[in-house]
Design a protein around this motif. Structure first.
Motif, PDB file in Angstrom:
ATOM      1  N   ASN B  60       0.928  -1.299   0.006  1.00 48.72           N
ATOM      2  CA  ASN B  60      -0.036   0.246  -0.009  1.00 48.72           C
ATOM      3  C   ASN B  60       0.824   1.325  -0.125  1.00 48.72           C
ATOM      4  O   ASN B  60       0.450   2.292   0.171  1.00 48.72           O
ATOM      5  CB  ASN B  60      -0.775   0.124   1.365  1.00 48.72           C
ATOM      6  N   ARG B 153      -7.190   1.076   3.499  1.00 49.25           N
ATOM      7  CA  ARG B 153      -8.709   0.690   3.360  1.00 49.25           C
ATOM      8  C   ARG B 153      -9.353   1.739   2.838  1.00 49.25           C
ATOM      9  O   ARG B 153     -10.484   1.535   2.265  1.00 49.25           O
ATOM     10  CB  ARG B 153      -9.366  -0.063   4.519  1.00 49.25           C
ATOM     11  N   ARG B 218      -8.886  -2.225   9.452  1.00 52.31           N
ATOM     12  CA  ARG B 218      -8.311  -2.734   8.427  1.00 52.31           C
ATOM     13  C   ARG B 218      -8.478  -4.427   8.594  1.00 52.31           C
ATOM     14  O   ARG B 218      -8.589  -4.908   9.804  1.00 52.31           O
ATOM     15  CB  ARG B 218      -6.659  -2.844   8.267  1.00 52.31           C
ATOM     16  N   ARG B 425     -15.026   2.653   1.230  1.00 52.98           N
ATOM     17  CA  ARG B 425     -13.776   1.659   1.547  1.00 52.98           C
ATOM     18  C   ARG B 425     -13.705   0.948   0.197  1.00 52.98           C
ATOM     19  O   ARG B 425     -14.494   0.819  -0.503  1.00 52.98           O
ATOM     20  CB  ARG B 425     -14.405   1.027   2.613  1.00 52.98           C
ATOM     21  N   GLU B 431      -8.300  -4.685  -0.875  1.00 47.63           N
ATOM     22  CA  GLU B 431      -7.439  -4.480   0.546  1.00 47.63           C
ATOM     23  C   GLU B 431      -6.608  -5.676   0.786  1.00 47.63           C
ATOM     24  O   GLU B 431      -5.440  -5.270   1.128  1.00 47.63           O
ATOM     25  CB  GLU B 431      -8.421  -4.423   1.678  1.00 47.63           C
TER      26      GLU B 431
END
Lengths: 74, 489
Positions: B60, B153, B218, B425, B431
């Motif tokens: 990320n 997220r 998360r 989200r 994710e």
């Protein structure tokens, strides 16, 4: 030397000079409206563009089966 | 040659001409001062990017960093088109008479509209544009404070909508009320928050809290029993360096909070028009870091992340009174600020089960309002603002009561709406894989071998994260985890 340039008169004339006109003029109003509109469009486009990327990737991951729960078998 | 020319030119000038030249010199000094504070304040954003990028997991990194970069892309135009106008015209609550608002700085409201002559190249106004820019950098900072809390997220686009709301509407309205010479909280109640403990940090932290409630943790952050797991930052060194850069930028932030008056005693005023000195606030910020590091170190038993975050918390706790605090008082209070950040951060993560990835709510929100409260206790009686209303605990509480709903409700409300439209989200599958692949289609450490993701269990064991994350994913059928609870099997 410095006095040779007509600084005072010059600064008075363009004290609030902008491209397309001075402060509060029609030109600056139009530019403000255009800029504001583009800003709003950018926000909408941020949402649409990202949503497409995320949904495509999520769909591809689901289709790949990589995240499926393994079958316990019988 | 030029140096010999200047005295001869001055000798020919009349007193009126000399006065005019001194006035111009003073304006240009002010212009340069704010310009350089803006340059230094950029480092805050370099720091936020490094801080959060280091705290993120490898998958990320870029999506985290891009949030910080695009804060500038959205907060700048929104602040230009309406944020600055809010500051200029809403100091007494709502504008009383449009551009002729009877605020303390006469005519200021009219200078803040985007079509005002003060906002463009104006040879007779050297100050308005750089003053605007200094406030713009404050707005970027406020928008960035929320950024770290929601990493890994949140959708980038949702974050941009939220940060523009925070940076260009919410914080600047509270600044108009309590961080200006004509703000009603100051002129009527003596509210004193000189370097923005509450108006920037407290408000941004509380806004982030409202977002976190809707966003949820998360995947895999909490066990089925609600115990806390820890995700390892991919680069702690980068995180610590980012914090140090933020600290450097804070000196510019502090300086920009003062008003320079080069032709009148004492030369410096705080944002309310009360006298202080640049040296006084620089002293407090420096000893505030020292105290904050100390408090953070001891309260966290030597945890590196919380030690450095404690430094930030310590400074935030003493910022509200930085113009009047004795250095020893600032040292003691900032130690307590560093400790409060650790304790409240632990409580928020473990008891409230809110996944604030960088402790922003604790460091900025809790310590920001804590700092506002401290002024009422330790600087009560100090005259504040153009009406010289004395600071008091009651006045500080009045400010806190005004700011809490102003900060929390927009953060909660807008994130709630985004959630209802499924725009808050990222999808759970994205994710798990990491946001960088979906957003940018690439891994940003291409030459480095991928290794299993490590998750730290509540008992301290470091384990392979993949089975844990997949279990959590299956437990929620691919939906986001519940906001304040562990996943249910």
């Amino acid at each position: 030397m410095f006095d040779a340039f007509p600084y005072d008169a010059w600064s008075e004339e363009i004290a609030d000079f902008w491209t397309f006109g001075g402060g509060g003029s029609t030109g600056t109003w139009i530019l403000t409206a255009l800029g504001f509109s583009v800003m709003l469009i950018a926000f909408v486009w941020f949402v649409i563009m990202e949503n497409g990327k995320l949904e495509r990737q999520a769909q591809a991951l689901r289709a790949s089966g990589a995240l499926d729960r393994p079958s316990t078998g019988a | 040659m030029l140096s010999s020319l200047v005295p001869s030119l001055l000798a020919q000038a009349s007193p009126e001409e000399l006065e005019e030249r001194i006035s111009l010199d003073s304006q240009i000094l002010t212009e340069q001062f704010y310009f350089w504070t803006v340059v230094i304040m950029w480092l805050i954003h370099v720091g936020f990017m490094a801080y959060e990028g280091g705290a993120a997991r490898r998958k990320n990194i870029m999506s985290t960093a891009m949030k910080n970069i695009l804060v500038i892309a959205v907060v700048t135009p929104t602040f230009y088109y309406f944020g600055w106008y809010i500051y200029g015209c809403f100091q007494e609550g709502w504008p009383k008479s449009g551009h002729a608002s009877p605020d303390a700085l006469e005519g200021f409201c009219g200078l803040t509209a985007p079509w005002s002559a003060a906002m463009g190249p104006n040879l007779q106004d050297h100050v308005s544009a750089v003053f605007f820019l200094a406030f713009l950098l404050f707005s970027w900072t406020t928008g960035s404070i929320m950024s770290g809390a929601v990493i890994e997220r949140i959708r980038l686009s949702a974050f941009l909508i939220l940060t523009a709301t925070l940076g260009s509407a919410v914080w600047i309205l509270d600044a108009a009320w309590g961080w200006s010479s004509g703000g009603w909280l100051t002129t009527r109640f003596g509210f004193h928050d000189a370097i923005a403990s509450g108006v920037v940090h407290g408000v941004a932290g509380l806004f982030a809290l409202g977002v976190l409630i809707n966003l949820g943790p998360r995947i895999g952050k909490y066990t089925a029993e609600g115990m806390t797991r820890t995700f390892r930052p991919h680069n702690t060194h980068l995180t610590l360096m980012g914090l140090m850069l933020i600290f450097t930028g804070f000196y510019g932030f502090y300086a920009a909070c003062l008003v320079i008056q080069s032709t009148a005693f004492p030369g410096w005023l705080n944002i309310y028009g009360s006298p202080t000195t640049l040296g006084a606030i620089a002293f407090v910020i420096t000893i505030g870091f020292a105290g904050g590091f100390t408090g953070g170190w001891f309260a966290s038993n030597g945890n590196p992340f919380w030690t450095v975050s404690g430094g930030l918390a310590g400074v935030i706790a003493v910022s509200a009174g930085a113009d009047v605090y004795h250095p020893s008082l600032a040292y003691l209070l900032s130690i307590s600020g560093g400790m409060v950040a650790v304790w409240s951060g632990t409580y928020i993560e473990k008891k409230l089960r809110l996944d604030d990835a960088v402790g922003a709510v604790a460091v900025h929100g809790v310590c920001g309002f804590y700092g506002v409260l401290l002024v009422g206790i330790f600087a009560g009686g100090y005259p504040t603002g153009i009406n010289n209303v004395e600071s008091s605990l009651g006045g500080q509480l009045m400010g806190i009561l005004a700011f809490i709903p102003l900060a929390f409700l927009p953060g909660y409300g807008i994130s709630w709406v985004l959630k209802k439209f499924n725009l808050l989200r990222v999808p759970a599958e994205v994710e798990l894989e990491g946001l960088d692949m979906a957003e940018f289609g690439m891994d940003f450490y291409p030459e480095f071998e991928r290794v299993p993701e490590i998750v730290v269990e509540p008992d301290g064991r470091e384990v392979d994260g993949a089975p844990i994350l997949l279990d959590s994913y299956w437990a929620t059928n691919g939906r986001a985890p519940a906001p304040t609870a562990g996943e249910r099997s």
